[in-house]
Design an enzyme around this catalytic site. Structure first.
Site, mmCIF file in Angstrom:
data_model
loop_
_atom_site.group_PDB
_atom_site.id
_atom_site.type_symbol
_atom_site.label_atom_id
_atom_site.label_comp_id
_atom_site.label_asym_id
_atom_site.label_seq_id
_atom_site.Cartn_x
_atom_site.Cartn_y
_atom_site.Cartn_z
ATOM 1 N N ASN A 1 0.864 -1.187 0.000
ATOM 2 C CA ASN A 1 0.000 0.000 0.000
ATOM 3 C C ASN A 1 0.900 1.237 0.000
ATOM 4 O O ASN A 1 1.508 1.555 1.013
ATOM 5 C CB ASN A 1 -0.893 -0.039 1.254
ATOM 6 C CG ASN A 1 -1.691 1.231 1.424
ATOM 7 O OD1 ASN A 1 -1.815 2.036 0.501
ATOM 8 N ND2 ASN A 1 -2.250 1.419 2.624
ATOM 9 N N LYS B 1 0.058 4.281 -0.241
ATOM 10 C CA LYS B 1 -0.567 5.487 0.348
ATOM 11 C C LYS B 1 -0.360 6.667 -0.598
ATOM 12 O O LYS B 1 -0.367 6.488 -1.810
ATOM 13 C CB LYS B 1 -0.006 5.729 1.747
ATOM 14 C CG LYS B 1 -0.066 4.468 2.613
ATOM 15 C CD LYS B 1 0.117 4.697 4.058
ATOM 16 C CE LYS B 1 0.019 3.363 4.789
ATOM 17 N NZ LYS B 1 -0.009 3.500 6.218
ATOM 18 N N HIS C 1 -9.565 1.415 4.761
ATOM 19 C CA HIS C 1 -8.289 1.603 5.454
ATOM 20 C C HIS C 1 -8.494 2.536 6.655
ATOM 21 O O HIS C 1 -9.308 3.450 6.607
ATOM 22 C CB HIS C 1 -7.244 2.185 4.498
ATOM 23 C CG HIS C 1 -5.872 2.115 5.068
ATOM 24 N ND1 HIS C 1 -5.401 3.052 5.956
ATOM 25 C CD2 HIS C 1 -4.892 1.189 4.944
ATOM 26 C CE1 HIS C 1 -4.174 2.701 6.329
ATOM 27 N NE2 HIS C 1 -3.849 1.578 5.733
ATOM 28 N N GLU D 1 -6.801 4.919 7.705
ATOM 29 C CA GLU D 1 -6.577 6.343 7.397
ATOM 30 C C GLU D 1 -7.797 6.935 6.716
ATOM 31 O O GLU D 1 -8.111 8.107 6.905
ATOM 32 C CB GLU D 1 -5.304 6.494 6.546
ATOM 33 C CG GLU D 1 -4.050 6.259 7.396
ATOM 34 C CD GLU D 1 -2.874 5.669 6.651
ATOM 35 O OE1 GLU D 1 -2.872 5.673 5.412
ATOM 36 O OE2 GLU D 1 -1.939 5.186 7.325
ATOM 37 N N GLU E 1 -5.458 -4.989 10.495
ATOM 38 C CA GLU E 1 -4.423 -3.984 10.759
ATOM 39 C C GLU E 1 -4.801 -3.222 12.021
ATOM 40 O O GLU E 1 -5.610 -2.292 11.962
ATOM 41 C CB GLU E 1 -4.326 -2.989 9.598
ATOM 42 C CG GLU E 1 -3.868 -3.579 8.297
ATOM 43 C CD GLU E 1 -3.393 -2.493 7.340
ATOM 44 O OE1 GLU E 1 -2.340 -2.667 6.737
ATOM 45 O OE2 GLU E 1 -4.075 -1.460 7.219
ATOM 46 N N GLY F 1 2.074 2.299 10.746
ATOM 47 C CA GLY F 1 3.018 3.401 10.606
ATOM 48 C C GLY F 1 3.699 3.799 11.905
ATOM 49 O O GLY F 1 4.334 4.841 11.990
ATOM 50 N N SER G 1 3.191 -2.055 10.321
ATOM 51 C CA SER G 1 4.640 -2.074 10.547
ATOM 52 C C SER G 1 5.294 -3.407 10.185
ATOM 53 O O SER G 1 6.230 -3.850 10.857
ATOM 54 C CB SER G 1 4.960 -1.672 11.998
ATOM 55 O OG SER G 1 4.482 -0.364 12.261
#
Ligand code: PGA
Length: 232
Positions: free
Chosen positions: A6, A8, A90, A92, A156, A162, A192
């Site tokens: 990914n 991003k 996701h 985010e 996740e 991150g 991570s």
């Protein structure tokens, strides 16, 4: 085993092209590999990876075929480009753009109906884990999804994305086992993942692959994770 990178909001078309050209020339056997560039870099990635086993997926997809939805991209548009799948939900997207379990499920359903493969992301926050709510959160998030041959779930935990704080293999295995008891689909671990921790995470029996953010941006680390997956 599936390894998805990914990207991003990294790598415009020029950087994406450079990465894909180098990835194309890399020996990668025994693992399914997907890269997820930003929308503007999908076309070049599809073009440069055509004829390889490496698939290209988007990072999001809208539920309508077309319409007045400024800033969104539909599944048929992605299909037209030769894109193979999309990530939905996701954290985010949930954190910064108001995505919910409902919108995630709607996006997943429409994308699957349009013939895309879907990586639907679930996972608890640090507070939810500390309050002992992990299973309830996962149950709620997964309840919106329906099993499908083209659906993959990515577990996740938000606190691991991150942050450099990876879930222990035991935590990943426990969460994946729980998710599999609710929905019979492959489950990727994300948060991570790096070359140094990939083997211990990917060797857990309920871990079917990884969704990799930061470590997917450098060819060497991404390839190292893919090769670890292939060796297990
Ligand atoms: P990370 O991101 O590997 O940088 O933690 C994972 C993701 O957001 O999918």
């Amino acid at each position: 085993m599936l390894i998805a990178g990914n990207w991003k909001m990294y790598k415009g078309p020029a950087e994406a092209a450079d990465f894909c050209l180098r990835l194309r020339d890399t020996e990668l056997e025994g693992v399914d590999v997907v890269v997820c560039p930003p929308f503007v870099s999908l076309a070049v990635a599809v073009q440069l990876l055509a004829g390889t086993e490496i698939a290209v997926a988007a990072q999001n997809v809208h539920w309508e075929v077309e319409g007045a939805y400024t800033g969104e991209v539909s599944a048929p548009m992605l299909r037209e480009l030769g894109v193979y799948g999309a990530i939905v939900g996701h954290s985010e997207r949930r954190q910064y753009f108001g995505e919910s379990d409902e919108t995630t499920a709607t996006r997943a359903r429409s994308a699957l109906a349009a013939g895309l493969c879907v990586i639907a992301r679930v996972g608890e926050t640090e507070e939810e884990r500390e309050r002992g709510e992990t299973e309830n959160v996962l149950r709620r998030q997964v309840a919106f999804l329906e099993a499908d041959d083209n659906l993959v779930v990515a577990y996740e935990p938000v606190w691991a994305i991150g942050t450099g704080k990876t879930a222990t293999p035991e935590i990943a295995q426990e969460a994946h086992g729980f998710l599999k008891s609710l929905l019979d689909v492959p489950i990727l671990y994300g948060g991570s993942v790096k070359p140094e921790n990939a083997a211990e995470l990917l060797s857990q029996p309920a871990v079917d692959g990884a969704l990799v953010g930061g470590a997917s941006l450098e060819l060497d680390s991404f390839v190292a994770i893919c090769r670890t997956a292939a060796s297990l």
